[in-house]
Design a protein around this motif. Structure first.
Motif, PDB file in Angstrom:
ATOM      1  N   GLU A 186     -16.672  -8.665  14.258  1.00 50.66           N
ATOM      2  CA  GLU A 186     -15.726  -7.766  14.928  1.00 50.66           C
ATOM      3  C   GLU A 186     -15.577  -6.432  14.214  1.00 50.66           C
ATOM      4  O   GLU A 186     -14.523  -5.802  14.264  1.00 50.66           O
ATOM      5  N   LEU A 187     -16.665  -6.023  13.545  1.00 50.78           N
ATOM      6  CA  LEU A 187     -16.662  -4.708  12.898  1.00 50.78           C
ATOM      7  C   LEU A 187     -17.111  -3.620  13.870  1.00 50.78           C
ATOM      8  O   LEU A 187     -16.829  -2.437  13.653  1.00 50.78           O
ATOM      9  N   VAL A 188     -17.824  -4.016  14.916  1.00 46.63           N
ATOM     10  CA  VAL A 188     -18.211  -3.096  15.988  1.00 46.63           C
ATOM     11  C   VAL A 188     -18.111  -3.840  17.313  1.00 46.63           C
ATOM     12  O   VAL A 188     -18.101  -5.074  17.347  1.00 46.63           O
ATOM     13  N   THR A 189     -18.041  -3.060  18.381  1.00 44.86           N
ATOM     14  CA  THR A 189     -18.165  -3.651  19.718  1.00 44.86           C
ATOM     15  C   THR A 189     -19.470  -3.159  20.337  1.00 44.86           C
ATOM     16  O   THR A 189     -19.960  -2.079  19.989  1.00 44.86           O
ATOM     17  N   ARG A 190     -20.011  -3.938  21.238  1.00 45.39           N
ATOM     18  CA  ARG A 190     -21.304  -3.640  21.846  1.00 45.39           C
ATOM     19  C   ARG A 190     -21.147  -3.495  23.345  1.00 45.39           C
ATOM     20  O   ARG A 190     -20.456  -4.283  23.980  1.00 45.39           O
ATOM     21  N   GLU A 191     -21.771  -2.464  23.881  1.00 44.70           N
ATOM     22  CA  GLU A 191     -21.774  -2.278  25.341  1.00 44.70           C
ATOM     23  C   GLU A 191     -23.197  -2.002  25.802  1.00 44.70           C
ATOM     24  O   GLU A 191     -23.852  -1.085  25.295  1.00 44.70           O
ATOM     25  N   GLN A 192     -23.660  -2.786  26.739  1.00 46.18           N
ATOM     26  CA  GLN A 192     -24.996  -2.571  27.295  1.00 46.18           C
ATOM     27  C   GLN A 192     -24.891  -1.560  28.425  1.00 46.18           C
ATOM     28  O   GLN A 192     -24.093  -1.730  29.348  1.00 46.18           O
ATOM     29  N   ARG A 193     -25.678  -0.488  28.338  1.00 44.86           N
ATOM     30  CA  ARG A 193     -25.719   0.489  29.435  1.00 44.86           C
ATOM     31  C   ARG A 193     -27.178   0.742  29.768  1.00 44.86           C
ATOM     32  O   ARG A 193     -27.877   1.432  29.021  1.00 44.86           O
ATOM     33  N   GLY A 194     -27.607   0.185  30.891  1.00 41.17           N
ATOM     34  CA  GLY A 194     -29.015   0.304  31.261  1.00 41.17           C
ATOM     35  C   GLY A 194     -29.868  -0.388  30.227  1.00 41.17           C
ATOM     36  O   GLY A 194     -29.619  -1.534  29.866  1.00 41.17           O
ATOM     37  N   LYS A 195     -30.850   0.343  29.725  1.00 44.24           N
ATOM     38  CA  LYS A 195     -31.817  -0.249  28.799  1.00 44.24           C
ATOM     39  C   LYS A 195     -31.243  -0.461  27.402  1.00 44.24           C
ATOM     40  O   LYS A 195     -31.725  -1.298  26.637  1.00 44.24           O
ATOM     41  N   TRP A 196     -30.231   0.330  27.037  1.00 48.05           N
ATOM     42  CA  TRP A 196     -29.820   0.375  25.634  1.00 48.05           C
ATOM     43  C   TRP A 196     -28.437  -0.221  25.382  1.00 48.05           C
ATOM     44  O   TRP A 196     -27.557  -0.181  26.236  1.00 48.05           O
ATOM     45  N   ALA A 197     -28.276  -0.715  24.178  1.00 49.19           N
ATOM     46  CA  ALA A 197     -26.963  -1.149  23.708  1.00 49.19           C
ATOM     47  C   ALA A 197     -26.320  -0.015  22.917  1.00 49.19           C
ATOM     48  O   ALA A 197     -26.999   0.677  22.149  1.00 49.19           O
ATOM     49  N   TYR A 198     -25.004   0.148  23.131  1.00 53.18           N
ATOM     50  CA  TYR A 198     -24.234   1.157  22.406  1.00 53.18           C
ATOM     51  C   TYR A 198     -23.152   0.452  21.587  1.00 53.18           C
ATOM     52  O   TYR A 198     -22.551  -0.519  22.054  1.00 53.18           O
ATOM     53  N   TYR A 199     -22.913   0.983  20.403  1.00 54.80           N
ATOM     54  CA  TYR A 199     -21.964   0.338  19.483  1.00 54.80           C
ATOM     55  C   TYR A 199     -20.853   1.307  19.091  1.00 54.80           C
ATOM     56  O   TYR A 199     -21.098   2.479  18.796  1.00 54.80           O
ATOM     57  N   ARG A 200     -19.631   0.768  19.096  1.00 53.43           N
ATOM     58  CA  ARG A 200     -18.458   1.531  18.653  1.00 53.43           C
ATOM     59  C   ARG A 200     -17.815   0.796  17.485  1.00 53.43           C
ATOM     60  O   ARG A 200     -17.754  -0.429  17.487  1.00 53.43           O
ATOM     61  N   PRO A 201     -17.293   1.525  16.507  1.00 59.85           N
ATOM     62  CA  PRO A 201     -16.653   0.855  15.368  1.00 59.85           C
ATOM     63  C   PRO A 201     -15.262   0.348  15.721  1.00 59.85           C
ATOM     64  O   PRO A 201     -14.536   0.976  16.501  1.00 59.85           O
ATOM     65  N   THR A 202     -14.925  -0.792  15.180  1.00 64.07           N
ATOM     66  CA  THR A 202     -13.534  -1.255  15.213  1.00 64.07           C
ATOM     67  C   THR A 202     -13.064  -1.192  13.760  1.00 64.07           C
ATOM     68  O   THR A 202     -12.973  -2.199  13.079  1.00 64.07           O
ATOM     69  N   THR A 203     -12.786   0.030  13.344  1.00 63.95           N
ATOM     70  CA  THR A 203     -12.591   0.286  11.914  1.00 63.95           C
ATOM     71  C   THR A 203     -11.399  -0.463  11.334  1.00 63.95           C
ATOM     72  O   THR A 203     -11.344  -0.692  10.137  1.00 63.95           O
ATOM     73  N   GLY A 204     -10.454  -0.836  12.159  1.00 63.20           N
ATOM     74  CA  GLY A 204      -9.305  -1.569  11.637  1.00 63.20           C
ATOM     75  C   GLY A 204      -9.673  -2.910  11.027  1.00 63.20           C
ATOM     76  O   GLY A 204      -8.946  -3.422  10.170  1.00 63.20           O
ATOM     77  N   THR A 205     -10.779  -3.470  11.430  1.00 66.57           N
ATOM     78  CA  THR A 205     -11.145  -4.802  10.947  1.00 66.57           C
ATOM     79  C   THR A 205     -11.312  -4.824   9.435  1.00 66.57           C
ATOM     80  O   THR A 205     -10.740  -5.674   8.740  1.00 66.57           O
ATOM     81  N   LEU A 206     -12.089  -3.893   8.899  1.00 69.29           N
ATOM     82  CA  LEU A 206     -12.317  -3.896   7.455  1.00 69.29           C
ATOM     83  C   LEU A 206     -11.050  -3.512   6.702  1.00 69.29           C
ATOM     84  O   LEU A 206     -10.709  -4.121   5.688  1.00 69.29           O
ATOM     85  N   ALA A 207     -10.350  -2.512   7.191  1.00 65.17           N
ATOM     86  CA  ALA A 207      -9.118  -2.076   6.514  1.00 65.17           C
ATOM     87  C   ALA A 207      -8.095  -3.210   6.491  1.00 65.17           C
ATOM     88  O   ALA A 207      -7.438  -3.445   5.464  1.00 65.17           O
ATOM     89  N   ASP A 208      -7.968  -3.922   7.606  1.00 69.17           N
ATOM     90  CA  ASP A 208      -7.010  -5.021   7.657  1.00 69.17           C
ATOM     91  C   ASP A 208      -7.436  -6.188   6.764  1.00 69.17           C
ATOM     92  O   ASP A 208      -6.589  -6.856   6.155  1.00 69.17           O
ATOM     93  N   ALA A 209      -8.740  -6.434   6.701  1.00 68.45           N
ATOM     94  CA  ALA A 209      -9.219  -7.510   5.829  1.00 68.45           C
ATOM     95  C   ALA A 209      -8.929  -7.175   4.369  1.00 68.45           C
ATOM     96  O   ALA A 209      -8.482  -8.032   3.595  1.00 68.45           O
ATOM     97  N   ALA A 210      -9.182  -5.925   3.992  1.00 70.25           N
ATOM     98  CA  ALA A 210      -8.900  -5.520   2.613  1.00 70.25           C
ATOM     99  C   ALA A 210      -7.409  -5.627   2.323  1.00 70.25           C
ATOM    100  O   ALA A 210      -6.989  -6.095   1.254  1.00 70.25           O
ATOM    101  N   LYS A 211      -6.588  -5.233   3.314  1.00 72.85           N
ATOM    102  CA  LYS A 211      -5.137  -5.293   3.128  1.00 72.85           C
ATOM    103  C   LYS A 211      -4.656  -6.742   3.011  1.00 72.85           C
ATOM    104  O   LYS A 211      -3.765  -7.056   2.218  1.00 72.85           O
ATOM    105  N   ALA A 212      -5.246  -7.626   3.807  1.00 71.36           N
ATOM    106  CA  ALA A 212      -4.861  -9.041   3.753  1.00 71.36           C
ATOM    107  C   ALA A 212      -5.168  -9.638   2.398  1.00 71.36           C
ATOM    108  O   ALA A 212      -4.453 -10.521   1.911  1.00 71.36           O
ATOM    109  N   LEU A 213      -6.206  -9.125   1.777  1.00 72.34           N
ATOM    110  CA  LEU A 213      -6.605  -9.666   0.476  1.00 72.34           C
ATOM    111  C   LEU A 213      -5.830  -9.020  -0.663  1.00 72.34           C
ATOM    112  O   LEU A 213      -5.435  -9.692  -1.627  1.00 72.34           O
ATOM    113  N   LEU A 214      -5.589  -7.720  -0.549  1.00 72.69           N
ATOM    114  CA  LEU A 214      -4.963  -6.988  -1.665  1.00 72.69           C
ATOM    115  C   LEU A 214      -3.446  -6.915  -1.537  1.00 72.69           C
ATOM    116  O   LEU A 214      -2.763  -6.622  -2.518  1.00 72.69           O
ATOM    117  N   GLY A 215      -2.922  -7.172  -0.340  1.00 71.39           N
ATOM    118  CA  GLY A 215      -1.487  -7.129  -0.134  1.00 71.39           C
ATOM    119  C   GLY A 215      -0.990  -5.725   0.105  1.00 71.39           C
ATOM    120  O   GLY A 215      -1.743  -4.777   0.063  1.00 71.39           O
TER     121      GLY A 215
END
Lengths: 113, 113
Positions: free
Chosen positions: A84-113
């Protein structure tokens, strides 16, 4: 902003009572995010997508900068999607990716408090 | 606060020109930090050390909460030390670990900008 597993989002800053380990589910979810980034190619791929001025990148533009074939890049991208670090969308021939940047930041926060 | 590899600290927020991947050294250093946390046991160990009211934990207090032998815990701790996520100090019979919490935060920042 993101689609974090609920265990990560709800555990941010909540860990742990002294001498008590984080619960298995939360530790597993966090490790999955970090493991997906435990590879230099995937770090490069995510950094490009995060830095993209368009807010997304086509798989067709990701292969040259990392010097790998499209099937190999698609495999790496699959692991980033599953974490869940990126989302994927198929458009025609190609896949496009968008970041879900909150995932890493939230994981780091969950670990570090 | 921490002892980050210079490549991580200096690259924070600097990546990347459009269509250009992060350099190999930076990607390798970041992946090493994330890979060390790509295991639920190591996530649990670091979370306990970060949450310790004493600011450090003895290896002798880390084994029971994760239900593993001391040699196994010491192996996991070695990987966290090598990734500079904790520091290790031998005092008499026991090793004590302190978190270098800036390492993970800086790695996330270097990747997310």
């Amino acid at each position: 902003m993101n689609a974090l597993p609920a265990t990560i989002a709800s555990s941010a800053g909540a860990c742990c009572a002294p001498g008590q380990a984080m619960d298995d589910g939360t530790a597993h979810d966090l490790a999955k995010v970090f493991k997906a980034l435990g590879d230099p190619t995937r770090v490069k791929l995510l950094s490009m997508i995060v830095g993209s001025s368009a807010g997304e990148m086509c798989v067709c533009d990701l292969t040259d900068p990392v010097g790998l074939s499209q099937p190999t890049v698609s495999h790496h991208m699959k692991l980033l999607v599953e974490a869940e670090l990126v989302t994927r969308e198929q458009r025609g021939k190609w896949a496009y990716y968008r970041p879900t940047t909150g995932t890493l930041a939230d994981a780091a926060k969950a670990l570090l408090g």
